[in-house]
Design a protein around this motif. Structure first.
Motif, PDB file in Angstrom:
ATOM      1  N   SER A  97       0.824  -1.215   0.000  1.00 26.00           N
ATOM      2  CA  SER A  97       0.000   0.000   0.000  1.00 26.00           C
ATOM      3  C   SER A  97       0.854   1.260   0.000  1.00 26.00           C
ATOM      4  N   GLN A  98       2.117   1.128   0.413  1.00 19.71           N
ATOM      5  CA  GLN A  98       3.025   2.278   0.449  1.00 19.71           C
ATOM      6  C   GLN A  98       3.899   2.370  -0.798  1.00 19.71           C
ATOM      7  N   THR A  99       3.772   1.398  -1.700  1.00 23.51           N
ATOM      8  CA  THR A  99       4.625   1.338  -2.885  1.00 23.51           C
ATOM      9  C   THR A  99       3.776   1.064  -4.116  1.00 23.51           C
ATOM     10  N   ASP A 100       4.460   0.844  -5.245  1.00 24.55           N
ATOM     11  CA  ASP A 100       3.749   0.560  -6.501  1.00 24.55           C
ATOM     12  C   ASP A 100       3.619  -0.934  -6.784  1.00 24.55           C
ATOM     13  N   VAL A 101       4.083  -1.794  -5.896  1.00 26.89           N
ATOM     14  CA  VAL A 101       4.016  -3.232  -6.122  1.00 26.89           C
ATOM     15  C   VAL A 101       2.566  -3.701  -6.057  1.00 26.89           C
ATOM     16  N   ARG A 102       2.137  -4.464  -7.066  1.00 28.97           N
ATOM     17  CA  ARG A 102       0.769  -4.986  -7.102  1.00 28.97           C
ATOM     18  C   ARG A 102       0.727  -6.498  -7.339  1.00 28.97           C
ATOM     19  N   LYS A 103       1.791  -7.056  -7.909  1.00 29.98           N
ATOM     20  CA  LYS A 103       1.811  -8.486  -8.224  1.00 29.98           C
ATOM     21  C   LYS A 103       2.436  -9.271  -7.074  1.00 29.98           C
ATOM     22  N   ILE A 104       1.620 -10.120  -6.462  1.00 31.82           N
ATOM     23  CA  ILE A 104       2.065 -10.895  -5.307  1.00 31.82           C
ATOM     24  C   ILE A 104       1.759 -12.371  -5.550  1.00 31.82           C
ATOM     25  N   LEU A 105       2.739 -13.230  -5.341  1.00 27.00           N
ATOM     26  CA  LEU A 105       2.535 -14.677  -5.390  1.00 27.00           C
ATOM     27  C   LEU A 105       2.955 -15.270  -4.053  1.00 27.00           C
ATOM     28  N   VAL A 106       2.117 -16.142  -3.512  1.00 24.52           N
ATOM     29  CA  VAL A 106       2.443 -16.775  -2.234  1.00 24.52           C
ATOM     30  C   VAL A 106       2.174 -18.273  -2.328  1.00 24.52           C
ATOM     31  N   THR A 107       2.850 -19.030  -1.472  1.00 25.71           N
ATOM     32  CA  THR A 107       2.577 -20.456  -1.366  1.00 25.71           C
ATOM     33  C   THR A 107       1.657 -20.711  -0.177  1.00 25.71           C
ATOM     34  N   SER A 108       0.786 -21.709  -0.328  1.00 22.89           N
ATOM     35  CA  SER A 108      -0.182 -22.045   0.711  1.00 22.89           C
ATOM     36  C   SER A 108      -0.358 -23.562   0.730  1.00 22.89           C
ATOM     37  N   SER A 109      -1.375 -24.015   1.452  1.00 25.62           N
ATOM     38  CA  SER A 109      -1.573 -25.458   1.639  1.00 25.62           C
ATOM     39  C   SER A 109      -2.758 -25.973   0.835  1.00 25.62           C
ATOM     40  N   LYS A 140      -6.607 -12.288   4.100  1.00 25.10           N
ATOM     41  CA  LYS A 140      -5.988 -10.963   4.108  1.00 25.10           C
ATOM     42  C   LYS A 140      -5.617 -10.526   2.701  1.00 25.10           C
ATOM     43  N   LEU A 141      -5.032 -11.414   1.928  1.00 21.95           N
ATOM     44  CA  LEU A 141      -4.615 -11.070   0.566  1.00 21.95           C
ATOM     45  C   LEU A 141      -5.808 -10.874  -0.354  1.00 21.95           C
ATOM     46  N   ARG A 142      -6.856 -11.668  -0.144  1.00 25.12           N
ATOM     47  CA  ARG A 142      -8.051 -11.522  -0.984  1.00 25.12           C
ATOM     48  C   ARG A 142      -8.717 -10.164  -0.778  1.00 25.12           C
ATOM     49  N   ALA A 143      -8.679  -9.664   0.435  1.00 26.31           N
ATOM     50  CA  ALA A 143      -9.330  -8.393   0.751  1.00 26.31           C
ATOM     51  C   ALA A 143      -8.524  -7.184   0.265  1.00 26.31           C
ATOM     52  N   ALA A 144      -7.262  -7.405  -0.079  1.00 28.42           N
ATOM     53  CA  ALA A 144      -6.396  -6.302  -0.502  1.00 28.42           C
ATOM     54  C   ALA A 144      -6.628  -5.955  -1.963  1.00 28.42           C
ATOM     55  N   ASN A 145      -6.306  -4.739  -2.310  1.00 31.65           N
ATOM     56  CA  ASN A 145      -6.431  -4.284  -3.700  1.00 31.65           C
ATOM     57  C   ASN A 145      -5.145  -4.612  -4.449  1.00 31.65           C
ATOM     58  N   LEU A 146      -4.912  -5.924  -4.606  1.00 29.77           N
ATOM     59  CA  LEU A 146      -3.677  -6.396  -5.226  1.00 29.77           C
ATOM     60  C   LEU A 146      -3.998  -7.505  -6.226  1.00 29.77           C
ATOM     61  N   ASP A 147      -3.058  -7.759  -7.114  1.00 27.14           N
ATOM     62  CA  ASP A 147      -3.158  -8.893  -8.038  1.00 27.14           C
ATOM     63  C   ASP A 147      -2.384 -10.045  -7.407  1.00 27.14           C
ATOM     64  N   VAL A 148      -3.118 -11.051  -6.942  1.00 26.18           N
ATOM     65  CA  VAL A 148      -2.532 -12.108  -6.125  1.00 26.18           C
ATOM     66  C   VAL A 148      -2.764 -13.473  -6.748  1.00 26.18           C
ATOM     67  N   ILE A 149      -1.736 -14.295  -6.735  1.00 25.43           N
ATOM     68  CA  ILE A 149      -1.884 -15.716  -7.070  1.00 25.43           C
ATOM     69  C   ILE A 149      -1.406 -16.530  -5.877  1.00 25.43           C
ATOM     70  N   VAL A 150      -2.290 -17.405  -5.406  1.00 30.76           N
ATOM     71  CA  VAL A 150      -1.980 -18.301  -4.299  1.00 30.76           C
ATOM     72  C   VAL A 150      -1.711 -19.686  -4.877  1.00 30.76           C
ATOM     73  N   ALA A 151      -0.547 -20.224  -4.585  1.00 33.47           N
ATOM     74  CA  ALA A 151      -0.182 -21.575  -5.044  1.00 33.47           C
ATOM     75  C   ALA A 151      -0.386 -22.544  -3.887  1.00 33.47           C
ATOM     76  N   ARG A 152      -1.493 -23.292  -3.933  1.00 34.04           N
ATOM     77  CA  ARG A 152      -1.746 -24.298  -2.901  1.00 34.04           C
ATOM     78  C   ARG A 152      -1.143 -25.626  -3.337  1.00 34.04           C
ATOM     79  N   CYS A 153      -0.338 -26.201  -2.473  1.00 35.30           N
ATOM     80  CA  CYS A 153       0.301 -27.470  -2.823  1.00 35.30           C
ATOM     81  C   CYS A 153       0.276 -28.412  -1.630  1.00 35.30           C
TER      82      CYS A 153
END
Length: 214
Positions: A97-109, A140-153
């Motif tokens: 929210s303090q920067t220009d970063v919008r693309k976020i990828l995270v790993t999940s279960s 938390k990530l879903r509620a944010a105004n970001l472009d997010v991909i969650v990798a569930r493995c």
């Protein structure tokens, strides 16, 4: 591409760093301490030492970057260890929210998908803190105004299998495990593509009969 990797010294994160560098990216690897610096040396690799759950630290790292890949996760299914999921998500969202970063990828279960087998139900109970913390992270990530991909493995292995299968919204059939290398390749492949909004992908290795010979 300018890429930040959280958990860069981990077994998945180190694969992400190597693959991104091989493809020409400029990488900032985030580690918690000087003792955890990567053995990798490259003129397009820099290391930022600090707490990945500190939003002010991350904001400084995120400035001028194009995307963030987080491979952070608890090494043990304890309350303290698994809290890294949602604590890092809180920091990522605040820093973004303090920067220009919008693309976020995270790993999940993959246990966040509806269970297909009795074993899945049992594991959900046994490692309930992983499920609870990863769920909180994803919310938390879903509620944010970001472009997010969650990798569930599912289970992560240390094999040299590079191939992976990915399916949006569910785990691929018979997809109980994936090599950390394969997961890293999925993350790097994906970050190079364009997407918008929030997406959840199940990631697994190839079926047993398709696996590369050892």
């Amino acid at each position: 591409m300018k890429l930040v990797v959280l958990g860069a010294n981990g077994r998945t994160g180190s694969h992400v760093v190597r693959e991104a560098l091989e493809r020409g990216a400029t990488v900032t690897a985030v580690v918690r301490s000087d003792a955890k610096r990567l053995a990798i040396r490259h003129d397009r690799l820099s290391v930022a030492v600090g707490d990945p759950c500190d939003p002010e630290f991350l904001a400084g790292v995120f400035r001028g970057q194009d995307a963030v890949i987080s491979t952070l996760g608890g090494r043990r299914p304890t309350k303290r260890a698994t809290s890294i999921y949602y604590r890092s998500a809180d920091a990522i969202v605040e820093a973004a929210s303090q920067t220009d970063v919008r693309k976020i990828l995270v790993t999940s279960s993959a246990l966040l998908f509806p269970p297909r087998r009795l074993l899945d139900r049992l594991l959900t109970v046994i490692v309930r803190r992983v499920v609870q913390s990863a769920t909180r992270m994803e919310h938390k990530l879903r509620a944010a105004n970001l472009d997010v991909i969650v990798a569930r493995c599912g289970f992560l292995t240390d094999s040299e299998e590079r191939r992976y299968r990915a399916e949006r919204g569910s785990l691929p059939a018979d997809g109980s495990s994936v090599a950390r290398l394969g997961l890293a390749l999925f993350l790097v492949d994906t970050v190079q593509n364009s997407w918008s909004g929030h997406q959840v992908c199940g990631v697994s290795g190839p079926r047993d009969h398709e696996r590369s010979p050892k």
